[in-house]
Design a protein around this motif. Structure first.
Motif, mmCIF file in Angstrom:
data_model
loop_
_atom_site.group_PDB
_atom_site.id
_atom_site.type_symbol
_atom_site.label_atom_id
_atom_site.label_comp_id
_atom_site.label_asym_id
_atom_site.label_seq_id
_atom_site.Cartn_x
_atom_site.Cartn_y
_atom_site.Cartn_z
ATOM 1 N N GLU A 1 -85.416 -25.037 -39.927
ATOM 2 C CA GLU A 1 -86.043 -23.780 -40.333
ATOM 3 C C GLU A 1 -85.854 -23.504 -41.820
ATOM 4 O OE1 GLU A 1 -88.119 -22.099 -38.801
ATOM 5 O OE2 GLU A 1 -87.804 -22.242 -36.641
ATOM 6 N N ILE A 2 -84.733 -23.952 -42.377
ATOM 7 C CA ILE A 2 -84.522 -23.795 -43.825
ATOM 8 C C ILE A 2 -85.563 -24.609 -44.584
ATOM 9 C CG2 ILE A 2 -82.957 -24.209 -45.756
ATOM 10 C CD1 ILE A 2 -80.621 -23.840 -43.769
ATOM 11 N N VAL A 3 -85.746 -25.852 -44.164
ATOM 12 C CA VAL A 3 -86.716 -26.726 -44.834
ATOM 13 C C VAL A 3 -88.127 -26.167 -44.691
ATOM 14 C CG1 VAL A 3 -87.700 -29.061 -44.922
ATOM 15 C CG2 VAL A 3 -85.258 -28.758 -44.477
ATOM 16 N N LEU A 4 -88.466 -25.717 -43.501
ATOM 17 C CA LEU A 4 -89.812 -25.177 -43.264
ATOM 18 C C LEU A 4 -90.052 -23.914 -44.088
ATOM 19 C CD1 LEU A 4 -92.439 -25.479 -41.689
ATOM 20 C CD2 LEU A 4 -91.401 -24.154 -39.828
ATOM 21 N N THR A 5 -89.049 -23.044 -44.184
ATOM 22 C CA THR A 5 -89.175 -21.835 -45.000
ATOM 23 C C THR A 5 -89.363 -22.194 -46.466
ATOM 24 O OG1 THR A 5 -87.826 -20.556 -43.450
ATOM 25 C CG2 THR A 5 -88.031 -19.687 -45.687
ATOM 26 N N ALA A 6 -88.620 -23.188 -46.938
ATOM 27 C CA ALA A 6 -88.759 -23.638 -48.327
ATOM 28 C C ALA A 6 -90.165 -24.159 -48.573
ATOM 29 C CB ALA A 6 -87.717 -24.716 -48.629
ATOM 30 N N GLN A 7 -90.688 -24.943 -47.626
ATOM 31 C CA GLN A 7 -92.029 -25.499 -47.807
ATOM 32 C C GLN A 7 -93.091 -24.405 -47.821
ATOM 33 O OE1 GLN A 7 -94.485 -27.106 -44.917
ATOM 34 N NE2 GLN A 7 -95.034 -28.959 -46.040
ATOM 35 N N LYS A 8 -93.016 -23.479 -46.880
ATOM 36 C CA LYS A 8 -94.014 -22.408 -46.808
ATOM 37 C C LYS A 8 -94.024 -21.568 -48.086
ATOM 38 C CE LYS A 8 -94.037 -21.724 -41.766
ATOM 39 N NZ LYS A 8 -93.645 -20.796 -40.682
ATOM 40 N N ASN A 9 -92.853 -21.219 -48.575
ATOM 41 C CA ASN A 9 -92.771 -20.406 -49.787
ATOM 42 C C ASN A 9 -93.248 -21.179 -51.017
ATOM 43 O OD1 ASN A 9 -91.246 -17.555 -49.542
ATOM 44 N ND2 ASN A 9 -90.525 -18.930 -47.932
ATOM 45 N N ALA A 10 -92.941 -22.461 -51.064
ATOM 46 C CA ALA A 10 -93.410 -23.292 -52.176
ATOM 47 C C ALA A 10 -94.935 -23.361 -52.170
ATOM 48 C CB ALA A 10 -92.801 -24.689 -52.072
ATOM 49 N N ILE A 11 -95.510 -23.603 -51.013
ATOM 50 C CA ILE A 11 -96.968 -23.696 -50.912
ATOM 51 C C ILE A 11 -97.625 -22.382 -51.337
ATOM 52 C CG2 ILE A 11 -98.879 -23.909 -49.270
ATOM 53 C CD1 ILE A 11 -97.174 -25.981 -47.744
ATOM 54 N N ASN A 12 -97.048 -21.269 -50.950
ATOM 55 C CA ASN A 12 -97.621 -19.962 -51.291
ATOM 56 C C ASN A 12 -97.622 -19.678 -52.789
ATOM 57 O OD1 ASN A 12 -98.358 -19.159 -48.706
ATOM 58 N ND2 ASN A 12 -96.359 -18.262 -48.265
ATOM 59 N N ALA B 1 -79.926 -21.143 -50.499
ATOM 60 C CA ALA B 1 -79.623 -19.881 -49.814
ATOM 61 C C ALA B 1 -79.409 -20.098 -48.324
ATOM 62 C CB ALA B 1 -80.759 -18.882 -50.044
ATOM 63 N N GLY B 2 -80.239 -20.941 -47.729
ATOM 64 C CA GLY B 2 -80.091 -21.234 -46.306
ATOM 65 C C GLY B 2 -78.794 -21.945 -45.992
ATOM 66 N N LEU B 3 -78.421 -22.892 -46.854
ATOM 67 C CA LEU B 3 -77.172 -23.629 -46.641
ATOM 68 C C LEU B 3 -75.954 -22.741 -46.897
ATOM 69 C CD1 LEU B 3 -78.143 -27.097 -48.190
ATOM 70 C CD2 LEU B 3 -77.953 -26.496 -45.769
ATOM 71 N N ILE B 4 -76.083 -21.780 -47.801
ATOM 72 C CA ILE B 4 -74.998 -20.808 -48.023
ATOM 73 C C ILE B 4 -74.815 -19.952 -46.762
ATOM 74 C CG2 ILE B 4 -74.392 -18.705 -49.299
ATOM 75 C CD1 ILE B 4 -75.696 -20.088 -51.789
ATOM 76 N N GLN B 5 -75.906 -19.567 -46.156
ATOM 77 C CA GLN B 5 -75.838 -18.756 -44.944
ATOM 78 C C GLN B 5 -75.137 -19.507 -43.807
ATOM 79 O OE1 GLN B 5 -79.636 -17.180 -43.804
ATOM 80 N NE2 GLN B 5 -78.757 -15.690 -42.392
ATOM 81 N N LEU B 6 -75.297 -20.822 -43.778
ATOM 82 C CA LEU B 6 -74.643 -21.629 -42.740
ATOM 83 C C LEU B 6 -73.208 -22.003 -43.118
ATOM 84 C CD1 LEU B 6 -77.518 -24.097 -41.693
ATOM 85 C CD2 LEU B 6 -76.713 -22.052 -40.475
ATOM 86 N N GLY B 7 -72.787 -21.643 -44.334
ATOM 87 C CA GLY B 7 -71.427 -21.954 -44.779
ATOM 88 C C GLY B 7 -71.271 -23.336 -45.371
ATOM 89 N N ILE B 8 -72.363 -24.076 -45.527
ATOM 90 C CA ILE B 8 -72.312 -25.435 -46.086
ATOM 91 C C ILE B 8 -72.207 -25.368 -47.602
ATOM 92 C CG2 ILE B 8 -73.636 -27.578 -46.335
ATOM 93 C CD1 ILE B 8 -74.841 -26.941 -43.548
ATOM 94 N N MET B 9 -72.914 -24.413 -48.195
ATOM 95 C CA MET B 9 -72.770 -24.137 -49.619
ATOM 96 C C MET B 9 -72.191 -22.743 -49.775
ATOM 97 S SD MET B 9 -76.248 -25.818 -51.293
ATOM 98 C CE MET B 9 -75.696 -25.460 -52.979
ATOM 99 N N ALA C 1 -76.818 -25.329 -61.540
ATOM 100 C CA ALA C 1 -75.754 -26.324 -61.715
ATOM 101 C C ALA C 1 -76.105 -27.671 -61.079
ATOM 102 C CB ALA C 1 -74.457 -25.797 -61.110
ATOM 103 N N GLY C 2 -77.117 -27.683 -60.192
ATOM 104 C CA GLY C 2 -77.522 -28.919 -59.522
ATOM 105 C C GLY C 2 -76.785 -29.194 -58.227
ATOM 106 N N ALA C 3 -76.087 -28.185 -57.682
ATOM 107 C CA ALA C 3 -75.292 -28.397 -56.470
ATOM 108 C C ALA C 3 -76.164 -28.677 -55.251
ATOM 109 C CB ALA C 3 -74.409 -27.171 -56.211
ATOM 110 N N HIS C 4 -77.354 -28.101 -55.223
ATOM 111 C CA HIS C 4 -78.262 -28.303 -54.084
ATOM 112 C C HIS C 4 -78.677 -29.767 -53.921
ATOM 113 C CE1 HIS C 4 -80.931 -28.384 -57.507
ATOM 114 N NE2 HIS C 4 -81.860 -28.915 -56.729
ATOM 115 N N ALA C 5 -78.600 -30.533 -55.006
ATOM 116 C CA ALA C 5 -79.088 -31.915 -54.994
ATOM 117 C C ALA C 5 -78.238 -32.829 -54.122
ATOM 118 C CB ALA C 5 -79.152 -32.471 -56.415
ATOM 119 N N LEU C 6 -77.043 -32.379 -53.727
ATOM 120 C CA LEU C 6 -76.285 -33.153 -52.742
ATOM 121 C C LEU C 6 -77.080 -33.237 -51.437
ATOM 122 C CD1 LEU C 6 -73.694 -34.586 -51.757
ATOM 123 C CD2 LEU C 6 -72.754 -32.328 -51.214
ATOM 124 N N PHE C 7 -77.888 -32.234 -51.167
ATOM 125 C CA PHE C 7 -78.638 -32.144 -49.917
ATOM 126 C C PHE C 7 -80.150 -32.315 -50.113
ATOM 127 C CE2 PHE C 7 -74.993 -29.231 -50.048
ATOM 128 C CZ PHE C 7 -74.181 -29.833 -49.102
#
Length: 463
Positions: free
Chosen positions: A280-291, A312-320, A330-336
């Motif tokens: 759902e995080i990936v799908l939300t990112a795609q939908k918002n990007a397309i818009n 933001a989604g990964l922060i909500q899950l406690g991964i980031m 900072a480029g931290a998202h690029a790990l994922f």
């Protein structure tokens, strides 16, 4: 092939960019697999196809700007050829099909070019990507095959990129057809994602669909339960319940235009809650990007928006952890999410990549980042009406990359490495669609291939 007037118009538009000189387009030749008569499936050079249209080996096209003439050089088939291949068109007939008035034997091309060079005519050619073409062009121009690409014409590259980037209605129609084939491919993959089958079972089925409805696949499909490997071309694994299957595949239309779609499918037809959370995080990112897509928007900004939503989604899950904007800066998202959001698409699935990404995806106002992940963004520049490109965010858990970053405590203020370990064997998720930039916004091309969680699960049981 398109109507010959389309090729005439394309060449006329290109010619307007030059005051003088000769524009040379080498077509591709047959390439042997393991002995000369056993060749790979022939694929014509895309720029040659765009301007000269003929999907036949041993051809060269020339636009002589100074004399306002066009030439097709090629091979005149002999009776011996006809015995093996059947009746073949004459070279003059091939030239007529694409609106070229002059034709000659390919054996006379060197003499023709030598005469032009002796008169001080500038020969413009595009970068070469096949070793045998380096040798051929070097021979034609009496040059060094190891240095010939250094002399590729920047002016011709820029002119071709500008023209090919904006898709005409007939090109959009071809891409839409290639996407209809992709629809059949991906819905078949969804139905086949059953425990006990192999990746290769699906790979074979998708190749068959692409060949039965068009010109085959537009690239070697990525069909893998190890989706954390971005371009995984190994297809030997058995599908297991609880795994995610990344299916990244597309087809070519009969006119060689591409589609490129990715869907992520739960083996057995049901996402676990953990898989659904990431999906759902990936799908939300795609939908918002397309818009966000419309003329005048820089694609790098679309990419960064998707990256912030993923963070933001990964922060909500406690991964980031921390602030999503600061984490992305900072480029931290690029790990994922270690790749770019998308690439141009047309006659090449990575359209015109052989001409140089610095011309296709970047310009004088948009420079490539050196940051890990963002540096891999293939398309960053301002979007224009007529562009067609992919939108494909993803989240991946790559054990080797996790181990490296964790050992260095890299960006630990933004990454909860203890939580990341819980996802170590998760795999990866990518969702990709093909987008046309319209005059005022965007259009998602093709029939909608299931991508909502409930729709993907339902497609597994569809008849």
């Amino acid at each position: 092939m398109f109507d010959h007037q389309i090729y005439i118009k394309r060449r006329e538009e290109l010619k307007k960019k030059f005051k003088s000189g000769l524009l040379l387009f080498l077509g591709n030749d047959e390439a042997p697999i393991n002995y000369p008569a056993n060749t790979y499936n022939f694929r014509q050079d895309s720029s040659f196809l765009y301007y000269f249209g003929l999907p036949i080996p041993n051809l060269a096209g020339i636009i002589d700007v100074d004399e306002n003439k066009e030439y097709l050089f090629g091979y005149e088939y002999t009776l011996e050829d006809i015995v093996w291949m059947g009746p073949q068109p004459k070279l003059a007939e091939l030239a007529e099909r694409v609106g070229v008035q002059n034709s000659d034997s390919i054996s006379n091309l060197k003499k023709f070019l030598k005469t032009k060079v002796s008169k001080g005519v500038k020969i413009h050619f595009l970068p070469l990507y096949r070793g045998e073409h380096n040798l051929k062009l070097a021979s034609l121009l009496d040059d060094d095959p190891f240095k010939i690409n250094r002399k590729a014409s920047k002016k011709l590259i820029e002119a071709v990129v500008e023209q090919r980037s904006v898709k005409a209605p007939e090109e959009i129609a071809e891409i839409e057809y290639a996407l209809e084939i992709a629809y059949q491919m991906h819905t078949t993959a969804m139905r086949m994602a059953k425990p006990g089958l192999t990746e290769n079972d699906i790979y074979a089925a998708l190749n068959g669909i692409a060949l039965s409805l068009g010109n085959g696949v537009s690239f070697h499909p990525i069909i893998s339960i190890n989706g954390q490997t971005l371009h995984n071309h190994f297809h030997g694994n058995q599908l297991q319940e609880g795994k995610l299957l990344v299916c990244d595949a597309g087809a070519e239309s009969y006119e060689f235009y591409s589609s490129d779609i990715t869907r992520t499918i739960p083996v057995g037809g049901k996402f676990s809650q953990r898989q659904k959370d990431i999906y759902e995080i990936v799908l939300t990112a795609q939908k918002n990007a397309i818009n966000m897509i419309k003329p005048g928007v820089k694609h790098v900004d679309v990419h960064l928006t998707a990256a912030k939503i993923i963070a933001a989604g990964l922060i909500q899950l406690g991964i980031m952890k921390g602030n999503p904007g600061e984490a992305v800066k900072a480029g931290a998202h690029a790990l994922f999410f270690p790749h770019g959001l998308g690439h141009m698409m047309g006659l090449d699935v990575h359209d015109m990549e052989g001409l140089g990404e610095q011309y296709v995806g970047y310009d004088d106002k948009t420079k490539r980042s050196e940051q890990f992940g963002l540096a891999y963004l293939r398309l960053a520049k301002e979007l224009k009406s007529g562009f067609v490109f992919t939108c494909e965010p993803g989240i991946y858990f790559i054990p080797e990359l996790i181990d490296q970053w964790k050992a260095k405590k890299k960006l630990k203020n933004f990454i909860n490495y203890d939580k990341v370990e819980e996802y170590r064997n998760f795999g990866g998720i990518r969702i990709e669609d093909n987008i046309l930039v319209t005059e005022n916004g965007y259009k998602v091309l093709g029939r909608l291939i299931p991508k909502e969680v409930s729709d993907v699960e339902a497609a597994y049981n569809a008849v």
